[in-house]
Design a protein around this motif. Structure first.
Motif, PDB file in Angstrom:
ATOM      1  N   ALA A  87       0.818  -1.205   0.000  1.00 52.38           N
ATOM      2  CA  ALA A  87       0.000   0.000   0.000  1.00 52.38           C
ATOM      3  C   ALA A  87       0.856   1.260   0.000  1.00 52.38           C
TER       4      ALA A  87
ATOM      5  N   GLU B 291       0.305   3.689  -2.708  1.00 51.43           N
ATOM      6  CA  GLU B 291      -0.970   4.394  -2.591  1.00 51.43           C
ATOM      7  C   GLU B 291      -0.876   5.522  -1.563  1.00 51.43           C
TER       8      GLU B 291
ATOM      9  N   LEU C 209      -1.867   9.325  -2.105  1.00 53.20           N
ATOM     10  CA  LEU C 209      -2.649  10.152  -1.178  1.00 53.20           C
ATOM     11  C   LEU C 209      -1.876  11.417  -0.809  1.00 53.20           C
TER      12      LEU C 209
ATOM     13  N   CYS D 125      -0.155  11.799   5.527  1.00 54.22           N
ATOM     14  CA  CYS D 125       0.288  10.454   5.182  1.00 54.22           C
ATOM     15  C   CYS D 125       0.778   9.700   6.412  1.00 54.22           C
TER      16      CYS D 125
ATOM     17  N   VAL E 195      -2.254   8.322   7.851  1.00 51.64           N
ATOM     18  CA  VAL E 195      -2.737   7.208   7.023  1.00 51.64           C
ATOM     19  C   VAL E 195      -1.900   5.957   7.294  1.00 51.64           C
TER      20      VAL E 195
ATOM     21  N   ILE F 232      -3.280   2.405   8.644  1.00 45.16           N
ATOM     22  CA  ILE F 232      -3.097   1.160   7.886  1.00 45.16           C
ATOM     23  C   ILE F 232      -2.437   0.103   8.775  1.00 45.16           C
TER      24      ILE F 232
ATOM     25  N   SER G 247      -3.749  -1.978  -0.678  1.00 46.97           N
ATOM     26  CA  SER G 247      -3.290  -1.182  -1.808  1.00 46.97           C
ATOM     27  C   SER G 247      -4.426  -0.932  -2.801  1.00 46.97           C
TER      28      SER G 247
ATOM     29  N   LEU H  62      -7.213   1.350  -1.394  1.00 43.64           N
ATOM     30  CA  LEU H  62      -6.896   2.783  -1.449  1.00 43.64           C
ATOM     31  C   LEU H  62      -6.981   3.303  -2.880  1.00 43.64           C
TER      32      LEU H  62
ATOM     33  N   SER I  25     -10.914   3.239  -3.803  1.00 42.98           N
ATOM     34  CA  SER I  25     -11.726   4.199  -3.069  1.00 42.98           C
ATOM     35  C   SER I  25     -11.229   5.610  -3.375  1.00 42.98           C
ATOM     36  N   GLY I  26      -9.953   5.735  -3.725  1.00 45.45           N
ATOM     37  CA  GLY I  26      -9.446   7.015  -4.206  1.00 45.45           C
ATOM     38  C   GLY I  26     -10.167   7.437  -5.469  1.00 45.45           C
TER      39      GLY I  26
END
Lengths: 303, 360
Positions: free
Chosen positions: A41, A44, A48, A82, A85, A89, A113, A116, A119-120
């Motif tokens: 992830a 990702e 973000l 981040c 985030v 995670i 991964s 994200l 959904s991003g």
């Protein structure tokens, strides 16, 4: 343009691309060092970071008043986001699986991964967004025929500063010592009174905030950002980490710069077609001939 | 992984008999000849995709489930097989257009032979690709292997994108329509049968031993690299055949068709069904193919792609709460066995006295 000038130009482009890969690769390598987990992830998180930076600078309309401080503020915001985030995670996806077989953790990482990514896509929309110019492009510098873009200088300087800070944290602070202890031997570190879970959380936050910074810097050089942008740089950064020897911080930087240069020269001198396949070819070769990477230490497996 | 018991109860449900499988294929062809024409085309396409996906999932299960290697490049093998077989049939049909039997109402026996040959060729080339990828990368452990296979899928995609023979980025159109219900499900049954037999053979125990404990397996004299490569090659073969079926059903291929999401779809089928359960893979393939279509209206209304979000969330939740998937390592025969056992316990020993030899 002379051959020499062209060469130097490619060198500079390669270095600035490599610097971004390096920031992402550091996160991979730190997490791998401490958990033996490839955090899929991570790419990702980088994505973000780019989006956090974009929304932040749009909100304060920083594109209209480009300045150095605007960049610093954006970087700071996106790194903080981040970091959070990364913390989330780790806490909700990886921590419950600490004792599970590795393949389960791997599958979860892939799941996070993709979650994200997509959904991003729901949140930000799948069309590319434009990253505002938060720092003046200016004329850049020129040495004779060689031109250096301001952005590229900014990217390289900021990456260097961040890497220096990371190096200090790892080798000069208590937290860094704890991180090294945990990566050396998880159970022993815990017996010595190191709060391993906390240290792992911090590692994730550090790595993720570097990825966030990389996201903003990426947005400066390549202003079109989209939710799926993270997967390829993420994988390439992973390749860079393997190239340098996974778990080795300096190795990750060297590997990333090497990869950036290799890509730039491939595109510049041979063909742009196989740019994205190059990283994987390098990965297969390095795993074949020197699986520990350039600077990795070979560890004997105990049964 | 200690969660999987190595001892797999030998099923006593008659599945060993070859006749059961031949009968299943016969039923498929009876359907093909007498009933397929009456099915609504939309539902028919779901059935077809279910069959193709089941083949893919079962073949990936051999690698991911039974051998315990995590491959994420199955779409790459599918793509190799698809393109090779589609190119073969396209070339042959271009030379002998009679094969398609436009006036006879459909491709006849020549078409069938051509299809089988092309599928076989596609599978062979795919398994060659599997060998090439597998040989170097299967010496690697879990995470590295996952990335290499993923990278391999990407390399294949980039190569196909730049191959003009197969249309490059434009895609490959007008592939002869040779796939039908009978072929899809015959291949599916054949795949299930082959892999089921392999896994339950002495040879197959080696696959399981690699999954359970690679070091111990090596110590017992199992050549783990060879076993892994073998699993990889076999998985790739069936993926290639499924790719060929897919190509001749959809009649259009595009490099984008076989991207990472496609590989991921197959991986989640295997994980959801249970890594190490053929029944589970088939079930999950059916379930997810139907789910994909069921989500389509939602997607059309909201114009958002929920599918992948749901898939990925499902994967995370599965790993956190039920890492063995729907079936774990059980097969339908095991379920049947324990069901009979339950009946016997409930209705007293008299009714089930003929099954004293049955395992618990």
């Amino acid at each position: 343009m002379g051959i020499g000038v062209e060469f130097v130009q490619h060198l500079i482009n390669g270095f600035s691309l490599g610097a971004i890969y390096a920031l992402i690769a550091l996160g991979y390598t730190m997490v791998f060092g401490i958990l033996q987990l490839i955090n899929f992830a991570h790419g990702e998180v980088f994505m973000l970071g780019a989006f956090a930076g974009m929304y932040f600078s749009r909100f304060f309309n920083l594109g209209a008043h480009p300045s150095f401080w605007a960049l610093i503020a954006t970087l700071f915001f996106s790194m903080a986001t981040c970091g959070v985030v990364g913390f989330i995670i780790e806490k909700f996806a990886y921590r419950p699986l600490r004792k599970s077989p590795r393949i389960n953790v791997l599958i979860t990482a892939v799941g996070v991964s993709l979650f994200l990514q997509f959904s991003g896509q729901l949140l930000f929309g799948s069309d590319p967004k434009f990253f505002p110019q938060i720092i003046e492009a200016g004329h850049g510098f020129s040495f004779g025929e060689i031109r250096v873009n301001t952005m590229q200088v900014v990217v390289m300087v900021i990456s260097l500063v961040l890497m220096a800070i990371l190096q200090t944290i790892i080798f000069k602070t208590r937290l860094g010592r704890a991180m090294r202890a945990v990566s050396f031997n998880h159970d022993n570190a815990s017996l010595m009174g190191i709060p391993t879970d906390k240290v792992i959380s911090y590692t994730f936050m550090l790595g993720s905030s570097l990825a966030g910074a990389a996201g903003v810097l990426f947005g400066l050089i390549y202003p079109k950002i989209e939710p799926l942008m993270g997967s390829l740089p993420g994988l390439k950064a992973f390749v860079a980490a393997v190239l340098g020897g996974v778990g080795n911080v300096a190795g990750a930087v060297v590997g990333a710069i090497t990869l950036g240069l290799a890509e730039e020269f491939l595109v510049g001198y041979v063909t742009p077609t196989f740019k994205d396949a190059l990283a994987f070819a390098i990965l297969i070769l390095i795993l074949l001939f020197k699986p520990t990477g350039l600077f990795g230490i070979r560890r004997t497996e105990k049964v | 992984m200690t969660t999987h018991p190595l001892t797999h109860p030998q099923s006593k449900t008659g599945l060993q008999s070859l006749w059961v499988w031949i009968a299943a294929v016969a039923v498929v062809w009876i359907f093909q000849f007498f009933f397929v024409g009456y099915v609504d085309p939309y539902y028919f396409s779901i059935v077809m995709y279910s069959g193709i996906n089941a083949t893919l999932a079962v073949s990936l299960n051999l690698v991911n489930g039974f051998t315990g290697q995590f491959s994420m490049g199955h779409a790459g093998f599918m793509s190799v097989g698809g393109y090779v077989s589609a190119l073969t049939t396209s070339l042959v049909v271009a030379k002998y257009p009679g094969i398609m039997g436009v006036d006879a109402g459909g491709p006849g026996i020549e078409g069938a032979i051509l299809l089988v040959g092309a599928l076989f060729l596609g599978g062979l080339v795919a398994s060659l690709a599997g060998f090439l990828v597998g040989l170097p990368s299967l010496r690697l452990k879990g995470d590295y292997l996952a990335i290499v296979t993923l990278g391999f899928g990407e390399i294949i995609r980039v190569i196909v994108l730049n191959l003009n023979v197969v249309g490059g980025a434009r895609g490959m159109a007008n592939i002869p329509a040779l796939t039908n219900f009978g072929w899809v499900f015959s291949v599916c049954i054949f795949t299930v049968f082959t892999i089921w037999r392999i896994v339950n053979s002495a040879h197959g125990r080696r696959f399981l031993s690699v999954r359970e404990d690679e070091i111990a397996a090596e110590a017992m004299g199992v050549n783990t690299t060879a076993v892994k490569v073998r699993a990889f090659v076999m998985g790739a073969f069936f993926a290639g055949v499924a790719g060929g079926l897919f190509a001749h059903y959809l009649r259009y291929l595009n490099p984008q068709t076989f991207d990472f999401n496609r590989s991921f779809e197959i991986v989640i089928m295997v994980v959801l069904g249970g890594m190490g359960s053929i029944t589970g893979s088939v079930l999950a393939a059916l379930l997810l193919t139907v789910l994909k279509e069921a989500l389509r209206p939602l997607q059309e209304i909201t114009r958002l792609d929920f599918r992948m979000v749901i898939y990925s969330l499902m994967l995370i939740i599965l790993m956190l709460n039920k890492p063995n998937g729907l079936m774990g390592t059980r097969e339908i025969s095991d379920v049947y066995q324990s069901f009979r056992e339950k009946l016997r316990v409930r209705f007293g020993a008299n009714q089930g006295s003929d099954q004293k030899g049955a395992k618990k």
